[in-house]
Enzyme design. Structure first.
Site, mmCIF file in Angstrom:
data_model
loop_
_atom_site.group_PDB
_atom_site.id
_atom_site.type_symbol
_atom_site.label_atom_id
_atom_site.label_comp_id
_atom_site.label_asym_id
_atom_site.label_seq_id
_atom_site.Cartn_x
_atom_site.Cartn_y
_atom_site.Cartn_z
ATOM 1 C CD GLU A 42 64.105 -17.846 -0.123
ATOM 2 O OE1 GLU A 42 63.920 -16.865 0.620
ATOM 3 O OE2 GLU A 42 64.446 -17.758 -1.324
ATOM 4 N N PRO A 202 92.737 -66.121 -4.451
ATOM 5 C CG PRO A 202 94.453 -64.689 -3.799
ATOM 6 C CD PRO A 202 93.194 -64.738 -4.609
ATOM 7 C CG ASP A 225 88.806 -76.961 -7.837
ATOM 8 O OD1 ASP A 225 87.942 -77.755 -8.198
ATOM 9 O OD2 ASP A 225 89.605 -76.391 -8.596
ATOM 10 C CE LYS A 247 91.029 -80.059 -11.134
ATOM 11 N NZ LYS A 247 90.450 -79.466 -12.326
ATOM 12 N N GLY A 278 89.898 -72.048 -7.427
ATOM 13 C CA GLY A 278 90.869 -71.169 -6.787
ATOM 14 C C GLY A 278 91.472 -70.228 -7.821
ATOM 15 C CG MET A 360 100.293 -76.531 -9.629
ATOM 16 S SD MET A 360 99.297 -77.176 -10.991
ATOM 17 C CE MET A 360 99.483 -75.874 -12.211
#
Ligand code: SAH
Length: 439
Positions: A42, A202, A225, A247, A278, A360
């Protein structure tokens, strides 16, 4: 450099915290879980000799000045809360990983900035690094005994910590880690490389997992990729080698078998290989084929999941893929099956209480719409086409199933894009839709 970072060992040390209140509590809390013993006071005792550090959390008055004077007299470094000018050292924002400690300081200029930076460092330094550091401490004497020259030690540490042994230590398997380290020191597994099949998500790099980020920063070589966002590529360790194995559909820059052969060859050289894909490696990403090839070659391989396009695009558009009122199931299908594969099970996909996401599927959208309607799905089912989701170039067009091909053509969508089919599409934020088909 306005202040010098130095680290005080805490084993067997005593730390004094003088004062009461939340600031004093916060200083004492810093040492929780450390081997130091914290002594709460203290007021200042006549002597502070024997303490390693003193923190003073007293109001600005004579008592505070006295505490600082006694610490100085007894040669104990002192930190004064809200008194940088009186302090011998600043308290950094701390990332605590056991033996691995990171301190961030702004030399007292802006503690908030230091805390924000700490939060970011917390996110990228896995908690498991504490185990890696503890593992290194345990094998330290053995490494030093077995490698006497500086170069040899450095190479041994790199081989152990970045190789399979380090991987096991991070995973919490200390026993296996030590066995692998012993083999590395025996020269047996000096060249045990590893391959991580990593999901890049993404687009938006904030959608990466912490593990994906770590593997990117540890990699010696990265095969990536076309789909991987350039902002994610920017996170790869600067001096890692990068190999583009582009790709894009129909344009296989490097044939699949050759990609696998090159990854195997690199791993056998002892390198840390990342195969960056991805979305998620296991969702229409050929991750399964690559994993089989790596296993067949006896190469250690791990998969790091990523946010697949369907999840990333739907979240961004405000489309709940399932919803208790509208869809009890969601099915991911490919619009571009392997040559000779049977067509999709259209009657199964015709169930109205189900969301379909087609990957796709831009080129085959007319066939998809026709087949679904012929199998009984309502021609007025809402559809959304999302191109380049989670990137600054995102495009979203909404319409109905019977007019899907026109929707794609009118919006000028070329891909990469997913088709989302189902009643949940009606729930999207209107502001998220860039093109709405006239009913
Ligand atoms: N493994 C990936 C999918 C690879 S197949 C994943 O999990 O997401 C490639 C297809 O994924 C593309 O043709 C497109 O349908 C979809 N795709 C990938 N990234 C996308 C993005 N940012 N926006 C929309 N669709 C995307």
């Amino acid at each position: 450099m306005q202040s010098f970072p130095a680290f005080f060992p805490l084993e067997g040390r005593r730390v004094a915290v003088i004062g009461e209140g939340p600031m004093a509590d916060a200083k004492a809390r810093l040492f929780e879980g450390s081997p130091a013993s914290v002594v709460r006071l203290e007021a200042t005792p006549p002597s502070l000799a024997g303490f390693a550090l003193v923190f003073v959390a007293l109001p600005e008055d004579a008592a505070r000045a006295e505490a600082v004077a006694i610490a100085r007299r007894d040669g104990v470094p002192v930190n004064v809360v809200d008194g940088p000018a009186l302090s011998d050292f600043y308290t950094p924002a701390i990332v605590d990983r056991g033996e691995l400690v990171i301190g961030v300081s702004t030399s007292g200029a802006a503690p908030t900035l230091a805390r924000d930076l700490r939060a970011r460092i917390e996110a990228i330094v896995p908690a498991a690094y504490a185990q890696l550091a503890a593992f290194a401490r345990r094998i330290r004497a053995r490494v030093l005994a077995r490698r006497t020259d500086f170069e040899g030690r450095r190479r041994a540490w790199e081989a152990i910590l970045r190789g399979a042994a380090g991987e096991r230590a991070l995973a919490g398997d200390q026993e296996a880690a030590e066995a692998l380290a012993a083999r590395t020191l025996d020269g047996e597994t000096a060249a045990a490389g590893v391959v991580h099949l990593v999901g890049a998500g993404p687009g938006d790099p904030e959608l990466l997992t912490l593990k994906a980020l770590r593997t990117l920063q540890d990699a010696d070589i990265v095969f990536h990729d076309k789909l991987v966002d350039s902002r994610v590529l920017d996170l790869i360790r600067r001096d890692a080698e990068r190999v583009f194995v582009g790709k894009a559909r129909g344009d296989h820059a490097v044939p699949q078998r050759e990609i696998e052969a090159r990854m195997i060859a690199e791993a056998r050289k002892g390198r840390r290989v990342v195969r960056l894909k991805g979305g998620d490696p296991f969702v229409f990403g050929r991750g399964g084929e690559e994993l089989q090839a790596l296993r067949a070659a006896g190469v250690e391989a791990h998969v790091v999941p990523g946010i697949t396009a369907a999840l990333g695009c739907a979240a961004e558009a405000g489309v709940p893929l399932t919803h208790r009122d509208h869809a009890q199931a969601v099915t991911f299908v490919t619009g571009h099956a392997k040559e000779g594969a049977p067509d999709l099970d259209w009657p199964a996909l015709a169930n109205a209480k189900q969301t379909i996401v087609v990957y796709m599927g831009v080129d085959t959208a007319a066939h998809t719409a026709r087949s679904l309607i012929a199998a009984g799905r309502d021609a007025a089912t809402p559809v959304m086409v999302i191109e380049s989701g989670a990137t600054p170039h995102v495009k979203r067009a909404r319409g109905v199933l019977s007019a899907l091909p026109a929707l794609i053509a009118d919006a000028g969508i070329l891909g990469p894009a997913i088709l989302v089919i189902g009643d949940v599409v009606a729930l999207a934020d209107a502001s998220a839709v860039s093109a709405e088909q006239a009913a």
